[in-house]
Design an enzyme around this catalytic site. Structure first.
Site, PDB file in Angstrom:
ATOM      1  CG  HIS A 126     -14.299 -26.240  69.837  1.00 43.97           C
ATOM      2  ND1 HIS A 126     -14.230 -25.808  71.144  1.00 43.97           N
ATOM      3  CD2 HIS A 126     -13.690 -27.456  69.818  1.00 43.97           C
ATOM      4  CE1 HIS A 126     -13.593 -26.741  71.877  1.00 43.97           C
ATOM      5  NE2 HIS A 126     -13.266 -27.742  71.098  1.00 43.97           N
TER       6      HIS A 126
ATOM      7  CD  GLN B 270     -17.760 -35.888  64.604  1.00 42.07           C
ATOM      8  OE1 GLN B 270     -18.794 -36.575  64.521  1.00 42.07           O
ATOM      9  NE2 GLN B 270     -17.189 -35.587  65.764  1.00 42.07           N
TER      10      GLN B 270
ATOM     11  CB  SER C 271     -11.496 -33.976  62.829  1.00 42.17           C
ATOM     12  OG  SER C 271     -10.238 -34.048  63.399  1.00 42.17           O
TER      13      SER C 271
ATOM     14  CB  SER D  20     -14.008 -22.620  71.428  1.00 41.75           C
ATOM     15  OG  SER D  20     -15.282 -23.204  71.492  1.00 41.75           O
TER      16      SER D  20
ATOM     17  CD  GLU E 231     -13.777 -33.891  66.341  1.00 43.77           C
ATOM     18  OE1 GLU E 231     -14.665 -34.515  65.728  1.00 43.77           O
ATOM     19  OE2 GLU E 231     -12.775 -33.421  65.785  1.00 43.77           O
TER      20      GLU E 231
ATOM     21  CG  HIS F 276      -6.464 -28.473  65.602  1.00 44.06           C
ATOM     22  ND1 HIS F 276      -5.356 -28.073  66.302  1.00 44.06           N
ATOM     23  CD2 HIS F 276      -6.878 -29.627  66.173  1.00 44.06           C
ATOM     24  CE1 HIS F 276      -5.114 -28.932  67.260  1.00 44.06           C
ATOM     25  NE2 HIS F 276      -6.024 -29.881  67.223  1.00 44.06           N
TER      26      HIS F 276
ATOM     27  CB  SER G 167     -19.536 -23.225  71.225  1.00 44.61           C
ATOM     28  OG  SER G 167     -18.185 -23.372  70.886  1.00 44.61           O
TER      29      SER G 167
ATOM     30  CG  HIS H 280     -10.065 -32.163  77.419  1.00 46.02           C
ATOM     31  ND1 HIS H 280     -10.370 -32.311  76.089  1.00 46.02           N
ATOM     32  CD2 HIS H 280     -11.246 -32.043  78.069  1.00 46.02           C
ATOM     33  CE1 HIS H 280     -11.684 -32.275  75.941  1.00 46.02           C
ATOM     34  NE2 HIS H 280     -12.238 -32.119  77.119  1.00 46.02           N
TER      35      HIS H 280
ATOM     36  CG  ASP I  53     -15.217 -31.263  70.776  1.00 42.93           C
ATOM     37  OD1 ASP I  53     -14.767 -31.198  71.937  1.00 42.93           O
ATOM     38  OD2 ASP I  53     -14.515 -31.050  69.783  1.00 42.93           O
TER      39      ASP I  53
ATOM     40  CB  CYS J 271      -1.056 -29.824  68.652  1.00 40.97           C
ATOM     41  SG  CYS J 271      -2.643 -30.214  69.403  1.00 40.97           S
TER      42      CYS J 271
ATOM     43  CE  LYS K 160     -10.326 -35.700  66.707  1.00 39.98           C
ATOM     44  NZ  LYS K 160      -9.749 -35.510  68.041  1.00 39.98           N
TER      45      LYS K 160
ATOM     46  CG  ASP L  44      -7.771 -32.994  65.598  1.00 43.23           C
ATOM     47  OD1 ASP L  44      -7.098 -32.314  66.370  1.00 43.23           O
ATOM     48  OD2 ASP L  44      -9.005 -32.948  65.556  1.00 43.23           O
ATOM     49  CG  ASN L  45      -5.184 -35.758  68.875  1.00 43.99           C
ATOM     50  OD1 ASN L  45      -6.089 -34.933  68.743  1.00 43.99           O
ATOM     51  ND2 ASN L  45      -5.370 -36.919  69.463  1.00 43.99           N
TER      52      ASN L  45
ATOM     53  CG  ASN M 162     -10.199 -39.018  70.259  1.00 41.36           C
ATOM     54  OD1 ASN M 162      -9.722 -37.916  70.018  1.00 41.36           O
ATOM     55  ND2 ASN M 162      -9.588 -39.925  71.010  1.00 41.36           N
TER      56      ASN M 162
END
Lengths: 475, 475, 475, 475
Positions: free
Chosen positions: D52, D406, D402, D80, D196, D394, D75, D341, D130, D235, D226, D230-231, D221
């Protein structure tokens, strides 16, 4: 109704779609349309409104109109108009609208004047006010006319350094030269005003105390179904919304300072906690401070957290809450915003005039003020209400509570225009009506209300149908 | 002071240690001792108190005594005395105590009588009351004496089926035969009562409305620093404490129904949410119901959740909230408790008299009522206040708020005994004193209070030192 | 089964009533009885258990017995036995119990010995262990016997200064003199152990790594349905329960320091937040520390808050977390407790030996240690697990998760005693069984589980009936 | 680096200001620049990224570039891209960017091709991926080339009805005609990919299991720093942000259904609870379902709440979660969104093809689908990720976690390109690096990490500097 002046009529269709969505979220207003619409209790009544011209306000306007009223409207804040909402109303001609986002001060007061000035008649029958600017203009107008009658003095814009009051004086001067009785005739015609905010009520109470109030006023702000909902839950929604739209900053883990722990502060603090932030509260009132402690917040003085915290939000209705001196001590990119009342909660003037200050506009309503030492603070909405400036204000549902109170207040003022119930003073809505507003909003949430049986009602000494609490009850 | 009657003096040492711990948690009372102790403003004043005889009350009693007063005390609930607290006071002779856990109704009213009857004098100068039983006995006594004077009628215990009122009448009958002016002399001497609870205030207001009140009353219950703290945060603490001590049941994941969303209900609901329960609220008042919705609770009628929920808590101050018919529909081992006021919130009488009902005592204050179909409900504290019966009531800190109000009320009643400030009516404490109570509790929590500058104070129109809010402010 | 030794058989009836209540809250165990009882899969199997002898454990014991097993039991902590639970089991003769609250160390190891020693046979077939003391005694016994065989050396209690290990050596010395093959015969008979705790698993892994493990072990501790429930939600319940029963202190507004943010710390922190406390976390692991930040806690070093905070709770499983030096700096009546593992999380030895220290017992399991400067700290449960010492440990529902894993582990060990599935190593329960444990607990909470359709299952590559996640999934 | 193709270069300045703000919120990336920048460990390395193209990604890109790399970017989602971010990178020439908001599928795959195609060389050295589209294109390319080599078959876009795969085949067909070894040369050059997302890792694992993976892959991931940040917390921030920007609907009091209670679902549920909503959870996994119960959510099947709830959010990574049949039963203006997803979590195809359906676009990314019976559902972001489509994804802070993973993954892949550490398989980052990522983010939040002393470290058997937990630890 023709005569509107809005920024961009092409947005009307988008506005109409948003109004239709908002209607579903404003069950109190829709219930009022259903209950009162058929009798047309406001048939022929002229209502002037000065209140943020948003999508939600559009639903209020069209409710008044469906109850029979003719409506003219302006916004009560130069930034708060949603142009698509204004356009939709203008296009539908359900009211005459004078409002756009980003008015100059001159334009703002011109709009207020248009809102109050009705073609072919002396003025409106009733006012819906937010912050009291419409009421102020009338009262200042009457004052100016009386002074002019007495000694021929015209209002002198150069007599004040306050840029806003300069505009007021200019408007009054212009009016006086056209019609030296304009405001007196208007005031005489008005049956009352219903006022939305703490600040407006404060002004009204001062006028009433000084016997200067020219017509009755209903204090909508202090309805339980307004102050305990709009202030608390409206801000719980719109503070994070505003901060996130403006900055995209993650609030989880951050230190957030909420200045003031009144109803607005309570809603803001719990919102920040809900986002995972660590919340600090500043307070002057020991009762509110002790409440904040009990809720698990840190009650501190500004100097204790000034260089540590990430976000500072003023919620007080007072002034000089976040001073320039404080901002000079904040960490780089600390976020500063106001959700209280006037922009003087944050010392914007001091910031603008700070020697060597650099102002970098990030995007609309978001500025970075860079101090000479290189650290900057992010100021939202130029120190004005960030939830209106950076987001879309309170959500429809909670505005439906406030605005249903407005509708019931307007109905009661008009129904009692000749009964003597309301003198030139400031009144609360009767608790039955306040409870009624809440009652109208429960079905939309699937809430089931329990009914007292007669035996229980008599045991606690209340009518089966309410009101259920003494006036002093704090909720 | 000699003359106490308590259950077990051997507990005195344990009680004293607990009192010393509680003092650290009752900063308002300790600050009052420090501020007022030197002047002995209650020197020689006789105070009779009827209020749960707990460790915290012991700190109140000894504060009054350290301010100069002589004190006699009884409990206002047959189960609420902590015997070690009573013993510690009795041993130290800082007051005469008549209270033990598990009094019979006869013993209860005997204790109340002892508390009000002072050797070698007509009675007390002031009363601290909780629920109004001490005040009731005096008023009923005066009524009985007047009737007796008029026509020689003695109170007749057999004239009522209410077992509690039967005891009252027996006490009055006995007194009348010894001294037919006892209660009138006592009432004449009394300068006032300070009342702790909603129920007591309700009774006082009725008497004042009927012009039957015999002395001034200060409503401590409605101080902000009491009702918004004791009710909300006290119950937030003591509801889970009581349920856990009584049942050891995991609240996480359970469905809990809170009947009523006043201050007590608000504290209970948030406590259950904090434990991971799913919270349902029943309400009759649409305003409170809408607040419950906004806080994320499910507002339902009892019938909707009666057979699904795991725990039912009544918080209302009304009666017949949890009926026998409802309990018959609950699931096996549903927990039923009352944290509102009287035990008639739950239909205990119906339960006891249900055909075929089996009552199994699990442990003190925990009974399982088994219906003929084999399913049982767990009733806490025999339907009386579960936080007192199953745990130790509100924690010291929040009781310090309530009790500091009591102390300030007693001081104000006495200081104004001859000024005419207080008539035979019901009064709120002045807001300055209310704010003072909060102020005295902030340092213990490390809270820093911000001070208004003069400019800000004048901008919002309040004194720099408060009070900061209008009487109508809801906090 | 006869032969129990418990403190007070008169408590048996009370214990039985509590066991019956607990059964309703332990749906996993009751479902296991229903599913497996008819086949009697543990018929004739001898199980020795060393695990806190509480009401919940009684339900586990009687579940094993109803599946056919003969059971002997002791507690794994000198303070954790609930005498009424022990009495109820002893009276019903559903197991032989050797446990009482407040054992001496000598008594503790005597009980463990009795639990492992079966009349007329070499020992048990399987072990349920908590912390690993039963397993340790067997392994040390075998070691001692081998040494004795080799060179005639008897264990020497005077060779160690550790008071607990002194008792172990005395027990082994005594046994050796009676039967020099006792432990080797016992170890040979044992088909496996299922271990309840982190600490026990840690010991088992060390033994396995050193090839010293004498029988297979199933690690129940790391089942998701144990570690993510018992540790998190059990402590969420039992931490406030323990603090409130021990001290009655209001947690709202207080500063609470949670040492460690593993599963136990996570449960403790959220419990304190739910009580309205301000929560500080200390952590060594940056990942857990960052989680604590994201949840809105303050991550600090002890020295930052040592003199400010009101409550300190150690949750780590490590030692020297709250040192004597730290306690010397705490404020008066700061509360100190351990909910991690051994009592060395708090430096009790240092405290006891501090020059000039005065220890005042407030009530059972609550001591005030007064430093020479006059300030004291309140230590709960003598530094041992406060939720067991001051309250009743984890609630039944969450123990049902743990104990259903124990039952499934015992069943799997026995079913595979000859299959070679389990070697002398440490195993996790298969994820199917872990999911099964969760599945058995959902209906009691009214939870509805969604079923994958085949298409969806194949889209994400899992069987329709589970297991649904890879072994590495973190929940 | 020249050659970018973006939508609107005029946005570059705005993008640059936003990037500069984001840098302050991405302490991990900035620390990586500081620590590694001087050595230029990626000097001359060519990195292609498909992820993204947002402001946060811009900070990642420029971090890679500052460590020495040459970067090309596209992307991984047609909606996105933030055009101002793309423009800023393109203008600064810190990377070549091929991305704009609202690409067609043809454009999307053209961009991916440009990103992978390096002028004057065979391709990139490493990939940041990703969802796996860049990796897929290469693998499909190699497959096509081999087939072509074998029998001359060209990819046939008409062989599939999947519109996306049609584009892939077209791209490959075109490439093959220009250079029949393009993808094989590229694959040979690539040292590895860091992936990712769950979905991308799932694809990689399948390829590895089938021995088809052409280069090593690091699974970013499943880093704790992460997936658990992140999740969950990403969110928690971006779900309410997306809903509020899209609909302005008040979430307080509403019924919200969260489909799935994995990490994303956990973050979503707690966010909705924080907004005052009543939260319902659907789950297939009994362990996650029991967690949801313990957190106080209602675990239900869709059919139980389908006609009552106000908001439905899919978080699963599975398909057919919210079907057309379900939407037909929802109440008017129910809001439906996906934060899981792919857009097949919601049956968009069914909705579009529903007989008599009317689709009304409210504003970009917000559509009302009106069923023939007149009730409509509000679908966000056309069923694609609503936090990206309706908000800005995010927030920077959590993306910094995240993306620092990487960077460390790319560094480790490159450092080990010749060591044999990484084969053509899927690897987790070593736990030290995972902990390092967390460690780099603590100072920005003012968090103080406690250090183990040696004695403590040895007591629990870990190095003083970590890693502190076994691989199986669940956090």
């Amino acid at each position: 109704m023709a005569g509107s002046k809005v920024k961009d009529m092409s947005l009307a269709e988008f506005g109409r779609r948003e109004i239709e969505l908002a209607e579903v979220e404003m069950p109190g207003l829709m219930a009022a349309r259903k209950e009162f619409g058929p009798q047309q209790p406001l048939k022929g009544v002229k209502i002037s409104g000065s209140l943020h011209m948003t999508v939600q306000t559009a639903v209020l306007i069209e409710t008044l109109q469906q109850l029979g009223a003719s409506v003219r409207w302006c916004s009560c804040n130069i930034f708060s108009t949603q142009d698509h909402a204004a356009a939709a109303i203008a296009k539908a001609q359900t009211a005459a609208v004078f409002a756009w986002k980003g008015e100059t001060l001159e334009e703002y007061w011109w709009c207020t004047l248009q809102c109050l000035t009705w073609p072919d008649t002396d003025g409106c029958d009733m006012i819906v006010d937010d912050g009291g600017d419409a009421t102020l203009l009338i009262h200042e107008g009457v004052k100016a006319e009386k002074k002019y009658e007495k000694d021929g003095t015209l209002p002198d814009p150069s007599s004040t350094t306050n840029p806003e009051f300069k505009c007021v004086l200019q408007v009054l001067k212009d009016c006086l030269q056209k019609d030296p009785k304009k405001w007196q005739k208007m005031a005489a015609k008005i049956k009352g005003v219903s006022e939305e905010t703490t600040t407006g009520v404060h002004r009204l109470r001062e006028m009433a105390a000084n016997k200067e109030l020219l017509f009755p006023a209903i204090n909508v702000n202090d309805c339980v179904s307004k102050s305990k909902f709009d202030n608390v839950y409206g801000c719980r929604h719109s503070l994070p919304d505003g901060i996130m739209r403006a900055t995209d900053v993650m609030l989880g883990g951050k230190k957030v300072v909420i200045c003031g722990f009144g109803d607005v502060g309570k809603g803001c603090a719990v919102a920040m906690k809900g986002c995972g932030a660590r919340v600090f509260v500043t307070e002057i009132d020991p009762l509110c401070a002790l409440q904040a402690c009990m809720e698990g917040y840190h009650v501190v003085k500004m100097e204790t957290v000034i260089s540590d915290a990430d976000v500072f939000i003023s919620t007080t209705g007072n002034k000089d809450i976040i001073t320039c001196e404080m901002m000079a001590k904040m960490k780089n990119n600390a976020i500063v915003g106001n959700i209280g009342h006037f922009d003087n909660e944050i010392d914007m003037a001091g910031l603008e005039g700070y020697p060597g200050m650099k102002k970098v506009n990030i995007k609309p309503q978001v500025d970075r003020f860079v101090f000479p030492d290189g650290h900057g603070v992010i100021v939202l909405a130029e120190g004005r209400l960030l939830n209106l400036g950076c987001a879309t204000g309170h959500p429809s549902f909670v505005m439906s509570c406030s605005f249903t109170n407005q509708v019931l207040a307007q109905l009661d003022l008009w129904a009692n225009k000749d009964t003597g119930k309301y003198q030139n003073d400031v009144y609360l809505l009767p608790k039955e009506l306040d409870e009624k507003v809440a009652r109208l909003h429960l079905p939309a949430l699937g809430a089931e209300l329990t009914e007292l049986n007669k035996d229980q009602a008599s045991y606690i000494g209340v009518p089966v149908g309410g009101p259920y609490k003494p006036a002093s009850y704090r909720y």
